[in-house]
Scaffold this motif. Structure first.
Motif, PDB file in Angstrom:
ATOM      1  N   TRP A   1      -7.547   2.248  30.243  1.00 21.58           N
ATOM      2  CA  TRP A   1      -8.013   1.891  28.991  1.00 21.58           C
ATOM      3  C   TRP A   1      -9.436   1.539  28.983  1.00 21.58           C
TER       4      TRP A   1
ATOM      5  N   ARG B   1      -0.051  10.700  21.757  1.00 21.38           N
ATOM      6  CA  ARG B   1      -1.163  10.219  21.069  1.00 21.38           C
ATOM      7  C   ARG B   1      -1.237   9.989  19.806  1.00 21.38           C
ATOM      8  N   SER B   2      -0.026   9.560  19.157  1.00 20.24           N
ATOM      9  CA  SER B   2       0.056   9.485  17.655  1.00 20.24           C
ATOM     10  C   SER B   2       1.158   8.156  17.612  1.00 20.24           C
TER      11      SER B   2
ATOM     12  N   HIS C   1     -12.420   4.198  27.715  1.00 15.13           N
ATOM     13  CA  HIS C   1     -12.974   3.619  26.669  1.00 15.13           C
ATOM     14  C   HIS C   1     -12.263   3.477  25.339  1.00 15.13           C
ATOM     15  N   TYR C   2     -11.005   3.352  25.417  1.00 16.99           N
ATOM     16  CA  TYR C   2     -10.079   3.303  24.281  1.00 16.99           C
ATOM     17  C   TYR C   2     -10.280   2.111  23.476  1.00 16.99           C
ATOM     18  N   ASP C   3     -10.373   2.246  22.220  1.00 18.51           N
ATOM     19  CA  ASP C   3     -10.416   1.288  21.015  1.00 18.51           C
ATOM     20  C   ASP C   3      -9.348   1.079  20.124  1.00 18.51           C
TER      21      ASP C   3
ATOM     22  N   LEU D   1      -8.759  -0.073  17.408  1.00 21.64           N
ATOM     23  CA  LEU D   1      -9.064   0.113  16.008  1.00 21.64           C
ATOM     24  C   LEU D   1      -9.084   1.515  15.708  1.00 21.64           C
ATOM     25  N   ARG D   2      -9.692   2.475  16.869  1.00 22.75           N
ATOM     26  CA  ARG D   2      -9.826   3.829  16.628  1.00 22.75           C
ATOM     27  C   ARG D   2      -8.363   4.489  17.031  1.00 22.75           C
ATOM     28  N   ASP D   3      -8.046   3.918  18.143  1.00 24.11           N
ATOM     29  CA  ASP D   3      -6.644   4.669  18.788  1.00 24.11           C
ATOM     30  C   ASP D   3      -5.507   3.937  18.512  1.00 24.11           C
ATOM     31  N   SER D   4      -5.191   4.129  17.258  1.00 26.46           N
ATOM     32  CA  SER D   4      -3.838   3.455  16.711  1.00 26.46           C
ATOM     33  C   SER D   4      -2.752   3.593  17.645  1.00 26.46           C
TER      34      SER D   4
END
Length: 125
Positions: free
Chosen positions: A61, A119-120, A65-67, A69-72
C-alpha cells in the motif's frame, strides 16, 4: 525497487493462498465438529499468517501510494476483510450460526480476492 515490489507481492499472494487453504480446512472441520479445527496451534499459525499478510499488504500500500478515497476497490477490500474476520471467528466458535458464518466468510473472501484481481469495487461489472 522493482525487485522489492515483486518479492513483496509474491509473498503477499502466497500468504493469502495459505490463509485461504487453512481457513477452508478449519471451517470444514468446524462444520463436522472436529476438535482439531479449533486447536491453539492452528490459531497461532492463522494469526501469524494474518499478521504477515497485514504487514506485506501495508508495505505494498505504501510502496504503490494507494489512497482509499481514490482507490475505492482497496477500501471495499479492506471492509470485506474486516467482515470476513468476524464471520471466520463465528465459524470456529459459534454453534448456532456455524454454516451461515462459514458461507458468508467464503463469500467475503471471494469478493476481496475479486476486488484485488479486478482493481474494481464492483468486480468489473
Amino acid at each position: 525497487m522493482d525487485w522489492f515490489y515483486s518479492g513483496m507481492l509474491r509473498m503477499h499472494e502466497l500468504l493469502a493462498w495459505a490463509s485461504l487453504v487453512l481457513f477452508f480446512a478449519r471451517g470444514l472441520a468446524a462444520q463436522f465438529k472436529a476438535e482439531w479445527g479449533a486447536d491453539d496451534r492452528l490459531r497461532a499459525i492463522s494469526f501469524g499468517l494474518h499478521f504477515l499478510l497485514a504487514v506485506s499488504g501495508l508495505s505494498l500500500w505504501g510502496l504503490l501510494h494507494y489512497d482509499l478515497l481514490r482507490d475505492s476497490w482497496l477500501a471495499a477490500k479492506l471492509l470485506a476483510l474486516c467482515a470476513y474476520a468476524a464471520c471466520a471467528h463465528w465459524t470456529v466458535v459459534s454453534r448456532d450460526y456455524r454454516l451461515p458464518a462459514y458461507l458468508g466468510a467464503l463469500a467475503l473472501l471471494g469478493y476481496a480476492i475479486g476486488a484485488s484481481l479486478t482493481r474494481s469495487a464492483t468486480l468489473g461489472l
